[in-house]
Motif scaffolding. Structure first.
Motif, PDB file in Angstrom:
ATOM      1  N   SER A  43      64.106  42.253  53.866  1.00 29.77           N
ATOM      2  CA  SER A  43      64.413  42.153  52.317  1.00 29.77           C
ATOM      3  C   SER A  43      63.333  41.828  51.388  1.00 29.77           C
ATOM      4  O   SER A  43      63.133  40.784  51.495  1.00 29.77           O
ATOM      5  CB  SER A  43      65.941  41.204  52.349  1.00 29.77           C
ATOM      6  OG  SER A  43      66.359  41.813  53.507  1.00 29.77           O
TER       7      SER A  43
ATOM      8  N   GLU B  19      67.884  42.721  42.984  1.00 29.80           N
ATOM      9  CA  GLU B  19      67.329  42.804  44.394  1.00 29.80           C
ATOM     10  C   GLU B  19      66.657  43.572  44.847  1.00 29.80           C
ATOM     11  O   GLU B  19      66.528  43.734  46.191  1.00 29.80           O
ATOM     12  CB  GLU B  19      68.860  42.975  44.886  1.00 29.80           C
ATOM     13  CG  GLU B  19      69.520  41.805  44.401  1.00 29.80           C
ATOM     14  CD  GLU B  19      71.297  41.687  44.606  1.00 29.80           C
ATOM     15  OE1 GLU B  19      72.458  41.149  44.425  1.00 29.80           O
ATOM     16  OE2 GLU B  19      71.878  42.233  45.017  1.00 29.80           O
TER      17      GLU B  19
ATOM     18  N   TYR C  75      69.476  33.233  42.654  1.00 28.19           N
ATOM     19  CA  TYR C  75      68.604  33.996  43.331  1.00 28.19           C
ATOM     20  C   TYR C  75      69.531  32.477  44.691  1.00 28.19           C
ATOM     21  O   TYR C  75      69.826  32.607  46.069  1.00 28.19           O
ATOM     22  CB  TYR C  75      67.038  33.815  44.355  1.00 28.19           C
ATOM     23  CG  TYR C  75      67.349  35.249  43.232  1.00 28.19           C
ATOM     24  CD1 TYR C  75      67.265  36.219  44.152  1.00 28.19           C
ATOM     25  CD2 TYR C  75      66.579  35.489  42.511  1.00 28.19           C
ATOM     26  CE1 TYR C  75      67.075  37.577  43.288  1.00 28.19           C
ATOM     27  CE2 TYR C  75      65.694  36.003  41.908  1.00 28.19           C
ATOM     28  CZ  TYR C  75      66.139  37.716  42.335  1.00 28.19           C
ATOM     29  OH  TYR C  75      65.798  38.848  41.645  1.00 28.19           O
TER      30      TYR C  75
ATOM     31  N   ARG D 210      73.794  41.218  49.403  1.00 35.46           N
ATOM     32  CA  ARG D 210      72.539  42.164  48.688  1.00 35.46           C
ATOM     33  C   ARG D 210      74.073  42.674  48.070  1.00 35.46           C
ATOM     34  O   ARG D 210      74.888  43.586  48.891  1.00 35.46           O
ATOM     35  CB  ARG D 210      71.734  42.547  49.015  1.00 35.46           C
ATOM     36  CG  ARG D 210      70.879  41.559  48.322  1.00 35.46           C
ATOM     37  CD  ARG D 210      69.199  41.482  49.179  1.00 35.46           C
ATOM     38  NE  ARG D 210      69.094  42.201  49.894  1.00 35.46           N
ATOM     39  CZ  ARG D 210      67.598  43.552  50.530  1.00 35.46           C
ATOM     40  NH1 ARG D 210      67.408  44.308  49.472  1.00 35.46           N
ATOM     41  NH2 ARG D 210      68.230  44.948  51.334  1.00 35.46           N
TER      42      ARG D 210
ATOM     43  N   PRO E 222      69.504  37.874  47.588  1.00 40.23           N
ATOM     44  CA  PRO E 222      71.147  38.224  46.742  1.00 40.23           C
ATOM     45  C   PRO E 222      70.726  37.585  45.212  1.00 40.23           C
ATOM     46  O   PRO E 222      71.053  37.493  45.163  1.00 40.23           O
ATOM     47  CB  PRO E 222      72.306  37.992  47.362  1.00 40.23           C
ATOM     48  CG  PRO E 222      72.269  37.575  49.091  1.00 40.23           C
ATOM     49  CD  PRO E 222      70.521  37.622  48.981  1.00 40.23           C
ATOM     50  N   HIS E 223      71.585  38.692  44.110  1.00 40.87           N
ATOM     51  CA  HIS E 223      71.133  38.346  43.041  1.00 40.87           C
ATOM     52  C   HIS E 223      72.898  38.018  42.654  1.00 40.87           C
ATOM     53  O   HIS E 223      73.504  37.773  41.868  1.00 40.87           O
ATOM     54  CB  HIS E 223      70.100  38.134  42.608  1.00 40.87           C
ATOM     55  CG  HIS E 223      69.953  38.042  41.375  1.00 40.87           C
ATOM     56  ND1 HIS E 223      70.724  37.994  39.896  1.00 40.87           N
ATOM     57  CD2 HIS E 223      69.689  36.894  40.292  1.00 40.87           C
ATOM     58  CE1 HIS E 223      71.059  37.218  38.788  1.00 40.87           C
ATOM     59  NE2 HIS E 223      69.046  36.450  39.176  1.00 40.87           N
TER      60      HIS E 223
END
Length: 286
Positions: free
Chosen positions: A71, A279, A82, A138, A75-76
């Motif tokens: 990755s 992301e 983050y 994400r 995820p944001h």
């Protein structure tokens, strides 16, 4: 933009393991046509992450599409950060620099980054609390799951055979050190020439090659050749050892070649500019 200049295709099965040389890294390469991908021989027995970085730099001016199976960012979108509560940057490239600056591990490793935040952001065992509290995903992973595919791993879960956390954060360090040498899609625009890096998910390649759910790993010559044939590839050259890493890389390189010109993979409907810069996206999820 849909790139049309790629004539070489590589898939890299990655590793976040501690140390300087890694049996979990495999690099497979093929060119336009039907010849099966071949494994690129490491300079000194086993690949180091630094040697993969140098190999990529050496390919920067070639028409190469290369996929990494980690990755490219945490995820944001869903939580607005983050690492909520920690003053982290807000774009993927800046976050890569943040991870690199706080990771002193050998060979671009990042285990110490996770261990310093265990129980707060990362799950490394039962002492860290309830595992479900760490399962954040994400936008591309949520989109993939909503389409009926199995739920992917999260970069916040750093325990177990299926975890992708250590590999992903080590990969972020590599991407930081790669700098502008190769564009990284979709964080960067697709180039008109030269090489480009994309994130891949080897299970997507396996499904496209007819490998049944729950049987994604190919561990013998016949199974690998059968999957390659579905992707329009000829039989592979025999391997000394049929590891998951080698067969994943070979099959996914063939899948990249077969799918590199698909407009829906370069322009997913759910991919927004905000997702792209924070992301990223997995090539293969449309």
């Amino acid at each position: 933009m849909i790139p049309t200049h790629f004539t070489r295709f590589a898939a890299i099965d990655w590793s976040g393991a501690k140390g300087a040389r890694h049996p979990g890294i495999a690099l497979a390469l093929c060119e336009t046509g039907t010849a099966a991908p071949i494994l690129v021989t490491p300079p000194r027995g086993l690949w180091s992450r630094a040697e993969i970085l140098q190999w990529l730099r050496d390919q920067s001016d070639t028409p190469l599409l290369v996929g990494f199976d980690f990755s490219f960012a945490p995820p944001h979108i869903a939580r607005g950060a983050y690492l909520p509560g920690e003053p982290t940057p807000t774009t993927a490239r800046a976050f890569w620099a943040y991870v690199d600056a706080q990771s002193g591990d050998a060979d671009l490793g990042a285990a110490s980054f996770l261990e310093a935040r265990r129980g707060t952001h990362f799950y490394l065992g039962a002492a860290d609390g309830t595992k479900a509290d760490f399962l954040h995903f994400r936008a591309c992973e949520a989109h993939h799951t909503a389409a009926g595919f199995a739920k992917p791993s999260t970069v916040y879960d750093a325990i177990g055979a299926a975890q992708v956390a250590k590999a992903s954060f080590a990969g972020m360090r590599l991407l930081h050190h790669l700098g502008p040498a190769l564009p990284v899609w979709p964080i960067d625009p697709v180039p008109h020439s030269g090489a480009c890096v994309v994130e891949i998910y080897t299970t997507i390649a396996a499904r496209a090659a007819g490998v049944r759910k729950g049987r994604s790993k190919l561990r013998d010559a016949a199974a690998l050749d059968a999957a390659l044939a579905v992707l329009g590839s000829r039989a592979h050259l025999p391997l000394a050892r049929y590891s998951d890493h080698a067969t994943d890389a070979i099959l996914t390189a063939a899948w990249l070649r077969a799918n590199a010109a698909r407009a829906d993979l370069w322009q997913p409907n759910a991919l927004t500019p905000e997702i792209a810069r924070t992301e990223g996206w997995t090539f293969g999820i449309s």
